[in-house]
Design a protein around this motif. Sequence first.
Motif, short mmCIF file in Angstrom:
data_model
loop_
_atom_site.label_atom_id
_atom_site.label_comp_id
_atom_site.label_asym_id
_atom_site.label_seq_id
_atom_site.Cartn_x
_atom_site.Cartn_y
_atom_site.Cartn_z
N VAL A 146 8.27 -72.94 1.68
CA VAL A 146 8.84 -71.65 2.05
C VAL A 146 8.20 -70.59 1.16
O VAL A 146 8.21 -70.72 -0.07
CB VAL A 146 10.37 -71.64 1.89
N THR A 147 7.64 -69.56 1.78
CA THR A 147 6.91 -68.52 1.07
C THR A 147 7.54 -67.16 1.35
O THR A 147 7.90 -66.87 2.50
CB THR A 147 5.43 -68.51 1.49
N ALA A 148 7.66 -66.35 0.32
CA ALA A 148 8.28 -65.03 0.46
C ALA A 148 7.38 -63.95 -0.12
O ALA A 148 6.67 -64.17 -1.11
CB ALA A 148 9.64 -64.99 -0.23
N ARG A 149 7.40 -62.80 0.52
CA ARG A 149 6.76 -61.58 0.02
C ARG A 149 7.73 -60.42 0.23
O ARG A 149 8.45 -60.39 1.22
CB ARG A 149 5.45 -61.28 0.76
N THR A 150 7.74 -59.47 -0.69
CA THR A 150 8.58 -58.29 -0.53
C THR A 150 7.78 -57.05 -0.86
O THR A 150 6.66 -57.12 -1.39
CB THR A 150 9.81 -58.34 -1.46
N ARG A 151 8.35 -55.89 -0.57
CA ARG A 151 7.66 -54.64 -0.88
C ARG A 151 7.45 -54.50 -2.38
O ARG A 151 6.39 -54.06 -2.83
CB ARG A 151 8.49 -53.46 -0.37
N SER A 152 8.45 -54.88 -3.16
CA SER A 152 8.34 -54.73 -4.61
C SER A 152 7.52 -55.84 -5.24
O SER A 152 7.05 -55.69 -6.37
CB SER A 152 9.75 -54.73 -5.23
N SER A 153 7.34 -56.95 -4.52
CA SER A 153 6.57 -58.07 -5.05
C SER A 153 5.68 -58.63 -3.94
O SER A 153 5.97 -59.67 -3.34
CB SER A 153 7.51 -59.17 -5.58
N PRO A 154 4.56 -57.94 -3.65
CA PRO A 154 3.70 -58.37 -2.54
C PRO A 154 2.97 -59.69 -2.80
O PRO A 154 2.48 -60.32 -1.86
CB PRO A 154 2.70 -57.22 -2.40
#
Length: 258
Positions: free
Chosen positions: A200-208
């Motif tokens: 499972v992989t995640a990306r966010t605006r604050s942590s691209p």
Amino acid sequence: MAIDAMAAISPAGDSRAGEVLRLRREISRMQRRRSEHPLLPLDPAFSSLLPEQGLQTGTAYTVSSSPSLVLALLSAASGKGLWCAVVGMPTLGVEAAAAFGIALPRLILVPDPGERWLAVTSALAEVVPLIAVQPGGRVRDAEASRLSARLRDRGTTLLVAESETAGSWPQSEGSIRLHDQRWQGIGEGWGLIEGSTATVTARTRSSPLASSVHVRLPGSTGAVEAVPEETVTELVTLPALRVTDAAPPERPSLAVAG
């Protein structure tokens, strides 16, 4: 709360408008106040995925359409006593939800909202703090903006399951995706599924920069479980491909007959 048990609503045909109105009336009776918590909890197996170690309230995340991933993301909030809702995912199983630790009396299911999926989601956002939805079509920017404003106003978190017909969700805070899933227990046309491992992989605006975890989904108890890194190495490393300093073993000579 007004809804005594899990509510399943499957509007069809002309009755859909009436079902949405009934849903609005039920929701208005619940009278949820805005959440003062900036984050919704995640299962410990997902704790390192997001920099805040939780889902931001008042935002939307794009997620894979895997029912197991959706249930795993709902489980921790449900375990803390929060209401959850799932819209437009008719294949999501109630027994699987219970296995993930989701409290069925606080779960609202709207399996087939049809073209009114956005109206149903918007109505639920008034009172339900965590909603998963699989859109039934593309959403216009203006509609997404109005829903985003409601999410911020009510402190609701939205998980938008990807689909080919809906396209990308505008104004998404980040993405949480499941990939490289491997099933155990299946032979060549035979065997029973014992479980699976996945990344499972995640990306966010604050942590691209992408962050990943390896999990069993479902695990031995039905819920999500973290997979130790050494176990992952053993799963993906074949003995024949390991490099060692030892000299290769001598092979016996072959005799040819005939």
